[in-house]
Design a protein around this motif. Structure first.
Motif, PDB file in Angstrom:
ATOM      1  N   LEU A 241      96.721  39.805   4.830  1.00 33.51           N
ATOM      2  CA  LEU A 241      95.331  40.267   4.870  1.00 33.51           C
ATOM      3  C   LEU A 241      94.357  39.216   4.370  1.00 33.51           C
ATOM      4  O   LEU A 241      93.236  39.100   4.873  1.00 33.51           O
ATOM      5  N   ASN A 247      91.173  39.319   9.391  1.00 38.32           N
ATOM      6  CA  ASN A 247      92.024  40.339   8.768  1.00 38.32           C
ATOM      7  C   ASN A 247      91.258  41.104   7.696  1.00 38.32           C
ATOM      8  O   ASN A 247      91.368  42.329   7.579  1.00 38.32           O
ATOM      9  N   ILE A 251      90.208  45.340   7.542  1.00 35.08           N
ATOM     10  CA  ILE A 251      90.434  46.340   6.496  1.00 35.08           C
ATOM     11  C   ILE A 251      89.107  46.865   5.946  1.00 35.08           C
ATOM     12  O   ILE A 251      88.964  48.055   5.660  1.00 35.08           O
ATOM     13  N   MET A 254      87.714  49.276   8.592  1.00 32.69           N
ATOM     14  CA  MET A 254      88.492  50.519   8.593  1.00 32.69           C
ATOM     15  C   MET A 254      88.054  51.435   7.452  1.00 32.69           C
ATOM     16  O   MET A 254      87.858  52.640   7.651  1.00 32.69           O
ATOM     17  N   ILE A 265      96.033  50.674   6.419  1.00 35.21           N
ATOM     18  CA  ILE A 265      96.115  49.208   6.443  1.00 35.21           C
ATOM     19  C   ILE A 265      96.002  48.707   5.019  1.00 35.21           C
ATOM     20  O   ILE A 265      94.930  48.759   4.409  1.00 35.21           O
ATOM     21  N   ASN A 266      97.113  48.263   4.453  1.00 33.88           N
ATOM     22  CA  ASN A 266      97.090  47.597   3.153  1.00 33.88           C
ATOM     23  C   ASN A 266      97.917  46.319   3.259  1.00 33.88           C
ATOM     24  O   ASN A 266      98.385  45.969   4.340  1.00 33.88           O
ATOM     25  N   SER A 269     101.636  47.006   4.604  1.00 33.17           N
ATOM     26  CA  SER A 269     101.754  47.480   5.988  1.00 33.17           C
ATOM     27  C   SER A 269     101.319  46.407   6.977  1.00 33.17           C
ATOM     28  O   SER A 269     101.932  46.240   8.039  1.00 33.17           O
ATOM     29  N   TRP A 270     100.255  45.671   6.633  1.00 34.40           N
ATOM     30  CA  TRP A 270      99.815  44.608   7.542  1.00 34.40           C
ATOM     31  C   TRP A 270     100.867  43.501   7.635  1.00 34.40           C
ATOM     32  O   TRP A 270     101.150  42.989   8.716  1.00 34.40           O
ATOM     33  N   LEU A 507      93.381  51.906  15.878  1.00 35.36           N
ATOM     34  CA  LEU A 507      94.163  50.706  15.581  1.00 35.36           C
ATOM     35  C   LEU A 507      94.743  50.083  16.843  1.00 35.36           C
ATOM     36  O   LEU A 507      95.067  48.893  16.856  1.00 35.36           O
ATOM     37  N   VAL A 511      93.448  46.313  16.058  1.00 35.02           N
ATOM     38  CA  VAL A 511      94.443  45.332  15.605  1.00 35.02           C
ATOM     39  C   VAL A 511      94.565  44.158  16.588  1.00 35.02           C
ATOM     40  O   VAL A 511      94.533  42.991  16.170  1.00 35.02           O
ATOM     41  N   THR A 514      91.603  41.925  16.103  1.00 33.94           N
ATOM     42  CA  THR A 514      91.669  41.143  14.864  1.00 33.94           C
ATOM     43  C   THR A 514      92.560  39.917  15.027  1.00 33.94           C
ATOM     44  O   THR A 514      92.188  38.806  14.636  1.00 33.94           O
ATOM     45  N   PHE A 571     102.236  52.390  12.895  1.00 37.43           N
ATOM     46  CA  PHE A 571     100.896  52.977  12.779  1.00 37.43           C
ATOM     47  C   PHE A 571     100.725  54.261  13.589  1.00 37.43           C
ATOM     48  O   PHE A 571      99.612  54.782  13.673  1.00 37.43           O
TER      49      PHE A 571
END
Length: 585
Positions: A241, A247, A251, A254, A265-266, A269-270, A507, A511, A514, A571
Motif C-alpha cells: 500500500l 495504492n 485506500i 475507499m 483493503i488493508n 489484504s492488498w 473493487l 483495483v 489502481t 474480495f
C-alpha cells in the motif's frame, strides 16, 4: 515561425490563464452544483496533465474553489487533507527515509547481487529482484537513483577492453604471417607476401565485422540492464500500500466513498492480492527484456557450461568492493532494520483477514481504533526516540559495531533527526492525496458522482471482465502523460460511481485502475524513474516505446488474470456487498 516560437515559449501561461476562462460557461451558464464541481475537476485535470503548476499546488484548488462555489464549507474541505491514509503514508515513508539515510537498502542490494553473480541473465534478475523488493518499501525514484550507479559501475567492468580484442587478434595474425614468410625462399616469399596481404586484409574485414557485432551487443545489454531498473521499480511499488501513490489513493478513496467497507483493503489484504501479481509480472518483464536486448543464448547469458571471463570477475569485484566499503553493520543500521521488520510484522498481523489479528480483540472490539496508520506512526516515533549508538553501559563491552567509545559531550544522536526527515520526505504527495480526497468528497456532496454514474448505466450490458480490460487500457495510456497518483485521483471516484450504477463490486474496477496507474513504461517523462534511467544516455525514446508497449500489454494481461482468479476469491467480487450502496455523504 517567430509567432509559433513565441506561443510555445508562453504555452504554460496560456494554459494557466485561458483554461479557467474557457470553462466559465459551466458555472455561469449551467449554474448547478454538479456543473460547478465539474468545472473544478476539469480545471485540475488540465493542470495536472500539463503540470503548469506543481502537482501539490493544483491539489489545493478544492480548498479555494469549493467554498467559493458553495459546494462545501471551508472547514469541511480542509478536513479532507489529512486523513488516516495520509498518516499511514507519513509513518511508512519516515521508516523508508531512515532506511535510506542509513544506507540499509544499498547493503541489501549489494549482498543479493553478490549471491546471484554477474552472468548477464542472472545479473538482470538480481537487479530487477532487488529493485522491486526495495521499491515495495522505499520511494521508487530513490530506489532507481540508488541502483542505476551500481548498474553503471558493473557495466563498465563488463565492457572493459572488449573493443580492443579484435585488434589484438588481428595483430597476432600479422606477426604469425610475417614469421612464416621469413622461413621461405625468396620466390616463395614474394608469393607468400601477396597471400599474406590478402589474409591480413581478410582478417581486418572479419575483425571489423566482429567489432561492430560486439559493440552492438554491448549497447543492447546496457539498454536492457538500465531499463530493467525503472521497470522493476514501477512493478515493485504495486505490491504494498505504501509502495506507490495510486495504492494510497485507492485506500483513501475507499474509506472516503465507502466508509462501511469493513477495512476490506488493508496492508495484509492488498499484499496478498498484489504480491503474486508483482512476481508474475516481474518474471515476464525479465524474460521480455532478455528477448529484446540479449536474446536467448543460454551459454552466453546464463553461463551454461562456460568459464567466467576476466571481465565478469572484474565486475563481481566491483560489487564486492562497494559492499566492503560499507563496512560492518553499525548499531544504527541494526536498529533501523529491527524497526523496519517490526513495522512489517505489525502491519501483517494487525488484521490478516483469515484469522483474528493482535488489534482485533485488544483495541478494535467495539470500533476500529487502531489502523495501519497507528502502527506506522508508532514505529516512526520510535525512530526519533531510539539512539543511533549503544548506551554508555554497552560501549565498553562491544566493539563489533564499528564505533568509537561513546562521546562524553553532547546528546546521543537519534536514528532519525527532523532535519533529515524534512529534507528527504516527499511532502508534496501528502497534499496530492489530500486534494484527491477533497475532490471525491466534493463530487459526492454536489451530486456529480451520481450524475456521472447515471451516464454510464448503459455499460451494464457489458461483462465486468471486459469493462476491467477497457479501464486498464485507458488508465495505462493516460498515465503516460500525467502523474500516476493524479491519474488514480481523477478516475477512482468516477469508477466508484459507475460501479454503483451498473451493479458490480466497486473493487472490480477500482483495483485494476489502481494497478494500471503505475504502468507508465513507454515514455521518459512518464515517471521520475524513467527519466533517471534515460538521462544516462544508453536509451533512445524509441527503445522505451518498443519495450514499454509490450510491458503495458503484459501488465494488462496480468491484472486481468489476477482480478478474475485469486482477486475474486479474496474480495468476493462476484457479489455486490452492502457497503457498496452506502456512501460517505
Amino acid at each position: 515561425m517567430a509567432f509559433l516560437t513565441f506561443l510555445y515559449s508562453v504555452k504554460n501561461e496560456l494554459i494557466l490563464f485561458l483554461t479557467p476562462l474557457l470553462l466559465l460557461p459551466l458555472p455561469l451558464v449551467i449554474g448547478t452544483q454538479v456543473a460547478e464541481c465539474g468545472y473544478v475537476i476539469i480545471l485540475m485535470a488540465v493542470y495536472w496533465c500539463t503540470e503548469v503548476l506543481p502537482l501539490a499546488v493544483t491539489a489545493l484548488l478544492p480548498a479555494l474553489l469549493f467554498p467559493l462555489f458553495g459546494i462545501m464549507e471551508s472547514k469541511d474541505v480542509c478536513m479532507q487533507y489529512l486523513k488516516d491514509t495520509n498518516m499511514m503514508f507519513v509513518g511508512g515513508l519516515m521508516v523508508a527515509v531512515a532506511v535510506e539515510h542509513w544506507n540499509l537498502h544499498k547493503r541489501m542490494a549489494l549482498r543479493v547481487l553478490l549471491i546471484v553473480g554477474v552472468r548477464p541473465a542472472l545479473l538482470m534478475m538480481g537487479f530487477m529482484g532487488v529493485t522491486a523488493f526495495i521499491s515495495m518499501w522505499i520511494c521508487n525514484t530513490a530506489t532507481t537513483a540508488m541502483m542505476v550507479p551500481i548498474v553503471q559501475a558493473v557495466l563498465e567492468q563488463l565492457n572493459t577492453s572488449e573493443a580492443e580484442m579484435p585488434q589484438i587478434f588481428s595483430s597476432d595474425e600479422q606477426v604469425q604471417t610475417s614469421e612464416t614468410d621469413n622461413k621461405a625462399d625468396s620466390q616463395t616469399e614474394k608469393q607468400n607476401e601477396g597471400q599474406g596481404l590478402e589474409v591480413v586484409t581478410s582478417l581486418d574485414a572479419t575483425a571489423e565485422v566482429v567489432r561492430h557485432k560486439e559493440a552492438a551487443e554491448r549497447r543492447r545489454m546496457c539498454k536492457g540492464m538500465t531499463l530493467c531498473i525503472c521497470y522493476a521499480a514501477s512493478i515493485g511499488g504495486t505490491a504494498t500500500l505504501t509502495g506507490s501513490g495510486p495504492n494510497l489513493v485507492l485506500i483513501g478513496q475507499m474509506n472516503q466513498l465507502f466508509p462501511e467497507n469493513g477495512d476490506i483493503i488493508n496492508f495484509a489484504s492488498w499484499f496478498g492480492f498484489a504480491f503474486p501479481n508483482m512476481i508474475i509480472m516481474l518474471t515476464l518483464a525479465w524474460l521480455w527484456l532478455q528477448f529484446v536486448f540479449m536474446g536467448f543464448n543460454f551459454k552466453k547469458t546464463w553461463g551454461c557450461g562456460a568459464v567466467k571471463t576476466e571481465k565478469e570477475i572484474a565486475a563481481y569485484n566491483v560489487i564486492r568492493e562497494q559492499h566492503r566499503l560499507l563496512g560492518p553493520m553499525s548499531f544504527g543500521e541494526i536498529s533501523v532494520l529491527c524497526l523496519f521488520i517490526l513495522l512489517v510484522l505489525l502491519w501483517f498481523t494487525r488484521d490478516p483477514g483469515f484469522v483474528s489479528g493482535w488489534a482485533t480483540d485488544i483495541f478494535n472490539s467495539q470500533a476500529e481504533y487502531v489502523s495501519d496508520a497507528t502502527v506506522a506512526v508508532f514505529v516512526a516515533v520510535l525512530l526519533f526516540v531510539l539512539p543511533s549508538k549503544p548506551p554508555r553501559l554497552c560501549s565498553f563491552r562491544t566493539h563489533s559495531f564499528d564505533m568509537a567509545p561513546h562521546q562524553t559531550a553532547g546528546p546521543t544522536p537519534r536514528l532519525l533527526t527532523w532535519k533529515v526527515a524534512k529534507n528527504k520526505f516527499p511532502w508534496g504527495i501528502v497534499l496530492l492525496l489530500g486534494g484527491g480526497f477533497a475532490l471525491a468528497k466534493g463530487s459526492e456532496v454536489s451530486g456529480l458522482s451520481k450524475w456521472m454514474g447515471d451516464q454510464m448505466a448503459p455499460l451494464q450490458s457489458i461483462p465486468p471482465w471486459a469493462i476491467a480490460i477497457v479501464i486498464c487500457l485507458l488508465i495505462a495510456t493516460f498515465t503516460e502523460c500525467t502523474s500516476n497518483a493524479a491519474t488514480a485521483t481523477l478516475f477512482l471516484p468516477i469508477l466508484a460511481s459507475m460501479s454503483q450504477s451498473i451493479g458490480i463490486n466497486p473493487l472490480y474496477v477500482m483495483v485494476p485502475c489502481t494497478l494500471s496507474a503505475s504502468f507508465a513504461f513507454m515514455l521518459p517523462v512518464a515517471t521520475p524513474q524513467n527519466a533517471i534511467v534515460f538521462s544516462y544516455g544508453y536509451l533512445k525514446v524509441s527503445d522505451m516505446v518498443k519495450a514499454g508497449l509490450v510491458m503495458n500489454i503484459i501488465g494488462i494481461l496480468c491484472i486481468t488474470l489476477a482480478i478474475n482468479s485469486w482477486g475474486k476469491a479474496m474480495f468476493h467480487l462476484d457479489s455486490v456487498p452492502a457497503w457498496a450502496n452506502a456512501t460517505g455523504v
